[in-house]
Design a protein around this motif. Structure first.
Motif, PDB file in Angstrom:
ATOM      1  N   THR A   9     -10.494  -2.330  -8.422  1.00 25.26           N
ATOM      2  CA  THR A   9     -10.031  -3.438  -9.230  1.00 25.26           C
ATOM      3  C   THR A   9      -9.051  -4.477  -8.668  1.00 25.26           C
ATOM      4  O   THR A   9      -8.412  -5.276  -9.561  1.00 25.26           O
ATOM      5  CB  THR A   9      -9.157  -2.731 -10.694  1.00 25.26           C
ATOM      6  N   VAL A  10      -8.671  -4.568  -7.680  1.00 23.94           N
ATOM      7  CA  VAL A  10      -7.738  -5.153  -6.782  1.00 23.94           C
ATOM      8  C   VAL A  10      -8.180  -6.596  -7.220  1.00 23.94           C
ATOM      9  O   VAL A  10      -7.238  -7.457  -7.382  1.00 23.94           O
ATOM     10  CB  VAL A  10      -7.696  -5.185  -5.326  1.00 23.94           C
ATOM     11  N   ALA A  11      -9.294  -7.367  -6.989  1.00 29.65           N
ATOM     12  CA  ALA A  11      -9.742  -8.702  -6.871  1.00 29.65           C
ATOM     13  C   ALA A  11      -9.482  -9.038  -8.384  1.00 29.65           C
ATOM     14  O   ALA A  11      -8.810 -10.090  -8.580  1.00 29.65           O
ATOM     15  CB  ALA A  11     -11.122  -8.747  -6.583  1.00 29.65           C
ATOM     16  N   THR A  12      -9.756  -8.346  -9.343  1.00 33.43           N
ATOM     17  CA  THR A  12      -9.547  -8.551 -10.791  1.00 33.43           C
ATOM     18  C   THR A  12      -8.155  -8.888 -10.980  1.00 33.43           C
ATOM     19  O   THR A  12      -7.800  -9.678 -11.812  1.00 33.43           O
ATOM     20  CB  THR A  12      -9.943  -7.646 -11.712  1.00 33.43           C
ATOM     21  N   GLU A  13      -7.446  -7.942 -10.521  1.00 29.33           N
ATOM     22  CA  GLU A  13      -5.890  -7.895 -10.717  1.00 29.33           C
ATOM     23  C   GLU A  13      -5.298  -9.119 -10.003  1.00 29.33           C
ATOM     24  O   GLU A  13      -4.263  -9.468 -10.793  1.00 29.33           O
ATOM     25  CB  GLU A  13      -5.276  -6.774 -10.312  1.00 29.33           C
ATOM     26  N   ILE A  14      -5.763  -9.309  -8.743  1.00 32.60           N
ATOM     27  CA  ILE A  14      -5.068 -10.690  -8.252  1.00 32.60           C
ATOM     28  C   ILE A  14      -5.499 -12.009  -9.081  1.00 32.60           C
ATOM     29  O   ILE A  14      -4.503 -12.672  -9.250  1.00 32.60           O
ATOM     30  CB  ILE A  14      -5.717 -10.829  -6.790  1.00 32.60           C
ATOM     31  N   SER A  69      -6.458   0.505  -8.965  1.00 33.01           N
ATOM     32  CA  SER A  69      -7.292   1.446  -8.028  1.00 33.01           C
ATOM     33  C   SER A  69      -7.958   0.327  -7.024  1.00 33.01           C
ATOM     34  O   SER A  69      -7.987  -0.974  -7.172  1.00 33.01           O
ATOM     35  CB  SER A  69      -8.287   2.010  -8.992  1.00 33.01           C
ATOM     36  N   ILE A  70      -8.515   0.868  -5.956  1.00 29.91           N
ATOM     37  CA  ILE A  70      -9.198  -0.150  -4.915  1.00 29.91           C
ATOM     38  C   ILE A  70     -10.242  -0.890  -5.508  1.00 29.91           C
ATOM     39  O   ILE A  70     -10.583  -1.980  -5.226  1.00 29.91           O
ATOM     40  CB  ILE A  70      -9.382   0.997  -3.781  1.00 29.91           C
ATOM     41  N   ASP A 101       0.722  -1.079  -0.032  1.00 29.74           N
ATOM     42  CA  ASP A 101      -0.010   0.137   0.009  1.00 29.74           C
ATOM     43  C   ASP A 101       0.921   1.087  -0.001  1.00 29.74           C
ATOM     44  O   ASP A 101       0.582   2.403   0.168  1.00 29.74           O
ATOM     45  CB  ASP A 101      -0.953  -0.183   1.072  1.00 29.74           C
ATOM     46  N   GLY A 102       2.194   1.001  -0.175  1.00 30.94           N
ATOM     47  CA  GLY A 102       3.099   2.380   0.007  1.00 30.94           C
ATOM     48  C   GLY A 102       4.332   1.764   0.044  1.00 30.94           C
ATOM     49  O   GLY A 102       4.843   0.964   0.116  1.00 30.94           O
ATOM     50  N   VAL A 149       9.714 -19.827  -8.277  1.00 31.93           N
ATOM     51  CA  VAL A 149       8.480 -18.948  -7.648  1.00 31.93           C
ATOM     52  C   VAL A 149       8.430 -17.801  -8.800  1.00 31.93           C
ATOM     53  O   VAL A 149       9.541 -17.127  -8.972  1.00 31.93           O
ATOM     54  CB  VAL A 149       8.702 -18.714  -6.264  1.00 31.93           C
ATOM     55  N   ILE A 150       7.285 -17.432  -9.081  1.00 32.96           N
ATOM     56  CA  ILE A 150       6.984 -16.107  -9.793  1.00 32.96           C
ATOM     57  C   ILE A 150       6.296 -15.204  -8.768  1.00 32.96           C
ATOM     58  O   ILE A 150       5.447 -15.497  -8.049  1.00 32.96           O
ATOM     59  CB  ILE A 150       5.933 -16.078 -11.138  1.00 32.96           C
ATOM     60  N   ILE A 151       7.009 -13.941  -8.515  1.00 27.66           N
ATOM     61  CA  ILE A 151       6.391 -12.936  -7.984  1.00 27.66           C
ATOM     62  C   ILE A 151       5.805 -11.798  -8.918  1.00 27.66           C
ATOM     63  O   ILE A 151       6.624 -11.168  -9.463  1.00 27.66           O
ATOM     64  CB  ILE A 151       7.664 -12.441  -7.000  1.00 27.66           C
ATOM     65  N   SER A 152       4.668 -11.597  -8.335  1.00 30.80           N
ATOM     66  CA  SER A 152       3.926 -10.421  -9.097  1.00 30.80           C
ATOM     67  C   SER A 152       3.904  -9.351  -8.143  1.00 30.80           C
ATOM     68  O   SER A 152       3.512  -9.675  -7.048  1.00 30.80           O
ATOM     69  CB  SER A 152       2.575 -10.667  -9.569  1.00 30.80           C
ATOM     70  N   VAL A 153       4.031  -8.163  -8.360  1.00 38.21           N
ATOM     71  CA  VAL A 153       3.812  -6.820  -7.417  1.00 38.21           C
ATOM     72  C   VAL A 153       2.651  -6.246  -7.890  1.00 38.21           C
ATOM     73  O   VAL A 153       2.292  -5.811  -9.193  1.00 38.21           O
ATOM     74  CB  VAL A 153       5.128  -5.884  -7.385  1.00 38.21           C
ATOM     75  N   MET A 154       1.920  -5.959  -6.810  1.00 36.63           N
ATOM     76  CA  MET A 154       0.761  -5.071  -6.873  1.00 36.63           C
ATOM     77  C   MET A 154       0.650  -3.761  -5.947  1.00 36.63           C
ATOM     78  O   MET A 154       0.899  -3.843  -4.779  1.00 36.63           O
ATOM     79  CB  MET A 154      -0.442  -5.704  -6.550  1.00 36.63           C
ATOM     80  N   THR A 155       0.420  -2.607  -6.521  1.00 42.15           N
ATOM     81  CA  THR A 155       0.528  -1.379  -5.525  1.00 42.15           C
ATOM     82  C   THR A 155      -0.661  -0.677  -5.833  1.00 42.15           C
ATOM     83  O   THR A 155      -1.186  -0.786  -6.964  1.00 42.15           O
ATOM     84  CB  THR A 155       1.840  -0.875  -5.632  1.00 42.15           C
ATOM     85  N   PHE A 156      -0.959   0.326  -5.322  1.00 48.36           N
ATOM     86  CA  PHE A 156      -2.185   1.335  -5.327  1.00 48.36           C
ATOM     87  C   PHE A 156      -1.955   2.466  -5.931  1.00 48.36           C
ATOM     88  O   PHE A 156      -0.713   3.096  -5.856  1.00 48.36           O
ATOM     89  CB  PHE A 156      -2.935   1.495  -4.122  1.00 48.36           C
ATOM     90  N   GLU A 157      -2.666   3.036  -6.909  1.00 51.71           N
ATOM     91  CA  GLU A 157      -2.427   4.347  -7.563  1.00 51.71           C
ATOM     92  C   GLU A 157      -1.983   5.481  -6.637  1.00 51.71           C
ATOM     93  O   GLU A 157      -2.637   5.387  -5.408  1.00 51.71           O
ATOM     94  CB  GLU A 157      -3.693   4.635  -8.335  1.00 51.71           C
ATOM     95  N   GLY A 158      -1.070   6.214  -6.619  1.00 49.97           N
ATOM     96  CA  GLY A 158      -0.889   7.356  -5.939  1.00 49.97           C
ATOM     97  C   GLY A 158      -0.195   6.939  -4.754  1.00 49.97           C
ATOM     98  O   GLY A 158       0.304   8.121  -3.907  1.00 49.97           O
TER      99      GLY A 158
END
Length: 147
Positions: free
Chosen positions: A82-87, A79-80, A6-7, A47-56
C-alpha cells in the motif's frame, strides 16, 4: 514532505542508537531535541511533514512522529503493498493556513490548567492548518470563583 523510514534511525543526525565512538554522550538525550527543533523549523517554513513506516519495524514513532504532530502531517504504518496509495494520500493534505496563532480569552475566574501562566488568556502557536486539524484546550474555574 513525506518522510519514509524502514525502521530505526541508526545513522546520521537523527540516529537513535548509541554510536560506539561517543560512549560518554547519549543520543537518546539528544534525539528528542533534534526532532523537536527540526519540526519547529518546518512549522516556521510552512512545511507539513508526514511520516510513513512499514508494519513490524521499530522506528520509535514517539520521536519521529513528532514531525507529523507538530506540522499537521499524518503518521502512516503501511504494508509494502500500500506504499504508493499512502504516499498519494499524504500528498493531498492541503494547507489552509500557515503561521497560525490561536488566542483564547476566558472570563475572569477561569484559567487554563497545565499551562505555564495561570491567567485567563492563552496564546497557542498552531503553525500549519489543514482540513482535518483539531486543536483542543482545557480550562477550569479558579476555586475562589466557585459557589
Amino acid at each position: 514532505v513525506v518522510l519514509c523510514t524502514d525502521g530505526r534511525a541508526n545513522i546520521g543526525l537523527g540516529e537513535m542508537e548509541k554510536p560506539p565512538s561517543l560512549s560518554s554522550l547519549s543520543p537518546s538525550s539528544f534525539t528528542p531535541y533534534f526532532y523537536k527543533q527540526l519540526a519547529q523549523q518546518a512549522v516556521e517554513s510552512g512545511v507539513i511533514i508526514s511520516v510513513m513506516t512499514f508494519e513490524g519495524t521499530d522506528c520509535r514513532l514517539a520521536d519521529v512522529g513528532r514531525f507529523a504532530d507538530t506540522t499537521g502531517g499524518r503518521v502512516n504504518i503501511v504494508s509494502i503493498g500500500t506504499v504508493a496509495t499512502e504516499i498519494q494520500s499524504a500528498s493531498v493534505d492541503n494547507i489552509l493556513a500557515t503561521g497560525v496563532t490561536a488566542t483564547l480569552i476566558a472570563p475572569d475566574g477561569m484559567y487554563f490548567p497545565f499551562e505555564d501562566e495561570q491567567n485567563h488568556t492563552l496564546v497557542r502557536e498552531i503553525g500549519n492548518v489543514t482540513k482535518g486539524l483539531e486543536v483542543t484546550f482545557q480550562f477550569a474555574v479558579k476555586p475562589e470563583f466557585m459557589e
